[in-house]
Design a protein around this motif. Structure first.
Motif, PDB file in Angstrom:
ATOM      1  N   SER A 207      54.404  12.534  44.757  1.00 22.69           N
ATOM      2  CA  SER A 207      54.052  13.087  46.065  1.00 22.69           C
ATOM      3  C   SER A 207      54.123  14.608  46.069  1.00 22.69           C
ATOM      4  O   SER A 207      53.526  15.254  46.914  1.00 22.69           O
ATOM      5  N   ALA A 208      54.890  15.172  45.083  1.00 24.36           N
ATOM      6  CA  ALA A 208      55.010  16.618  45.021  1.00 24.36           C
ATOM      7  C   ALA A 208      53.826  17.248  44.293  1.00 24.36           C
ATOM      8  O   ALA A 208      53.618  18.446  44.369  1.00 24.36           O
ATOM      9  N   GLU A 209      53.062  16.446  43.572  1.00 31.81           N
ATOM     10  CA  GLU A 209      51.908  16.980  42.871  1.00 31.81           C
ATOM     11  C   GLU A 209      50.857  17.427  43.878  1.00 31.81           C
ATOM     12  O   GLU A 209      50.574  16.716  44.841  1.00 31.81           O
ATOM     13  N   PRO A 210      50.259  18.584  43.680  1.00 34.55           N
ATOM     14  CA  PRO A 210      49.220  19.037  44.619  1.00 34.55           C
ATOM     15  C   PRO A 210      48.041  18.072  44.654  1.00 34.55           C
ATOM     16  O   PRO A 210      47.617  17.566  43.620  1.00 34.55           O
ATOM     17  N   LEU A 211      47.563  17.820  45.839  1.00 30.92           N
ATOM     18  CA  LEU A 211      46.353  17.021  46.011  1.00 30.92           C
ATOM     19  C   LEU A 211      45.172  17.977  45.840  1.00 30.92           C
ATOM     20  O   LEU A 211      44.975  18.872  46.644  1.00 30.92           O
ATOM     21  N   LYS A 212      44.403  17.797  44.775  1.00 34.06           N
ATOM     22  CA  LYS A 212      43.303  18.716  44.483  1.00 34.06           C
ATOM     23  C   LYS A 212      42.072  18.335  45.289  1.00 34.06           C
ATOM     24  O   LYS A 212      41.591  17.216  45.218  1.00 34.06           O
ATOM     25  N   PHE A 213      41.593  19.305  46.032  1.00 36.49           N
ATOM     26  CA  PHE A 213      40.519  19.088  46.989  1.00 36.49           C
ATOM     27  C   PHE A 213      39.365  20.021  46.642  1.00 36.49           C
ATOM     28  O   PHE A 213      39.486  21.231  46.740  1.00 36.49           O
TER      29      PHE A 213
ATOM     30  N   PRO B 276      51.755  19.155  49.052  1.00 36.69           N
ATOM     31  CA  PRO B 276      51.014  20.347  48.634  1.00 36.69           C
ATOM     32  C   PRO B 276      49.542  20.008  48.365  1.00 36.69           C
ATOM     33  O   PRO B 276      49.231  18.915  47.881  1.00 36.69           O
ATOM     34  N   VAL B 277      48.676  20.928  48.683  1.00 37.61           N
ATOM     35  CA  VAL B 277      47.250  20.752  48.405  1.00 37.61           C
ATOM     36  C   VAL B 277      46.739  21.956  47.635  1.00 37.61           C
ATOM     37  O   VAL B 277      47.319  23.043  47.707  1.00 37.61           O
ATOM     38  N   GLU B 278      45.675  21.751  46.907  1.00 38.09           N
ATOM     39  CA  GLU B 278      45.078  22.840  46.139  1.00 38.09           C
ATOM     40  C   GLU B 278      43.571  22.794  46.333  1.00 38.09           C
ATOM     41  O   GLU B 278      42.934  21.769  46.094  1.00 38.09           O
ATOM     42  N   MET B 279      43.013  23.894  46.792  1.00 40.49           N
ATOM     43  CA  MET B 279      41.570  23.972  46.960  1.00 40.49           C
ATOM     44  C   MET B 279      40.942  24.405  45.640  1.00 40.49           C
ATOM     45  O   MET B 279      41.367  25.378  45.026  1.00 40.49           O
ATOM     46  N   VAL B 280      39.934  23.633  45.219  1.00 36.29           N
ATOM     47  CA  VAL B 280      39.250  23.924  43.968  1.00 36.29           C
ATOM     48  C   VAL B 280      37.782  24.192  44.283  1.00 36.29           C
ATOM     49  O   VAL B 280      37.065  23.293  44.725  1.00 36.29           O
ATOM     50  N   GLN B 281      37.346  25.418  44.084  1.00 28.96           N
ATOM     51  CA  GLN B 281      35.964  25.777  44.361  1.00 28.96           C
ATOM     52  C   GLN B 281      35.282  26.215  43.077  1.00 28.96           C
ATOM     53  O   GLN B 281      35.780  27.068  42.352  1.00 28.96           O
TER      54      GLN B 281
END
Length: 286
Positions: free
Chosen positions: A23-29, A58-63
């Protein structure tokens, strides 16, 4: 009995630790397509951060620079969710089974159009008058930025764009395509109606130098998709956050800034017209 109890406790501890770590791993979006100009990417980051805050994760935006890169990351599982264009959604669903999560509703409907534009001072008033002239596409996989105009030209003139236009450029984004027409770098372009309308209302420097000479039928708006192997509970939770975002003052403010009314659950059938275009193009335009 004591050994069994110790083993059970150890297994329980390991399971809890694994869940916590996961759950601590960033959700890559991924963000591959936007319904507003590129400069509004900060609002998409805010949307993703809002989801992460409500999710407690945590979330991580990937563009990436193009739709192909995002598609590859989705297929490999390096992204679990992404904003994608209508064309890539249809292709990715057929290829590796992405699923619809939600879609934005903008200007009162979950649909959009391709606008064929020319410079306002030009004599061009019809697509036929762009034959032999220069034209801007956005991304090779973009629905309104490539697939739709290719289909329009193919159906009407029985030609691929390379034989219809004198010169073709790719601008990567719709706002850059609008700018290219406004600055007379090209004679015409095909752009996303949502991005054009947003720019016209917020910063009309370039749209004011252009005119719309053709409008396509409507298509299902660029959605947010997930991989089919995503945890169902996570998918349901994220969907719920999106669907209720417009009811929260913080969420509503973010959405209003990019002309999104709210998020809805889209129908796969809304993208059938894109499928029909792609099928026709595969069979008729080489």
């Amino acid at each position: 009995m004591k050994l069994a109890a110790v083993l059970a406790a150890l297994i329980s501890t390991l399971c809890v630790a694994d869940v916590t770590a996961s759950s601590a791993e960033p959700l890559k979006f991924g963000v591959a397509a936007m319904i507003s100009p590129q400069e509004t990417v900060k609002y998409y980051r805010q949307i993703i951060e809002y989801v992460g805050k409500r999710l407690g994760r945590p979330v991580e935006m990937v563009q990436k620079q193009n739709y192909d890169e995002t598609d590859r990351l989705l297929e490999k599982g390096e992204l679990k969710m992404a904003f994608v264009c209508s064309g890539p959604y249809v292709m990715d669903k057929e290829k590796f089974g992405v699923e619809l999560l939600v879609a934005p509703q903008s200007y009162g409907e979950p649909f959009y159009y391709a606008y064929i534009i020319a410079h306002k001072s030009s004599n061009v008033t019809d697509l036929a008058q762009l034959k032999g002239k220069s034209f801007a596409f956005t991304d090779p996989k973009s629905n309104t930025g490539k697939i739709v105009p290719t289909y329009m030209i193919g159906k009407r003139f029985n030609l691929p764009p390379e034989k219809f236009f004198g010169r073709i450029i790719y601008t990567k984004t719709h706002d850059k395509a609008i700018e290219a027409v406004a600055k007379k770098i090209v004679d015409g372009a095909s752009v996303d109606s949502l991005i054009y309308n947003y720019a016209a209302s917020k910063d009309p420097r370039f749209t004011s130098q252009t005119k719309i000479i053709a409008r396509s039928p409507r298509y299902g708006i660029p959605p947010i998709v997930t991989r089919k192997d995503i945890d169902p509970a996570l998918k349901a939770r994220v969907r719920d956050i999106f669907l209720n975002m417009h009811k929260d003052p913080e969420g509503k403010a973010i959405l209003s800034a990019i002309k999104i009314d709210r998020f809805i659950v889209p129908r796969d059938a809304d993208y059938d017209s894109v499928r029909e275009m792609e099928k026709w193009l595969r069979m008729n335009i080489k």
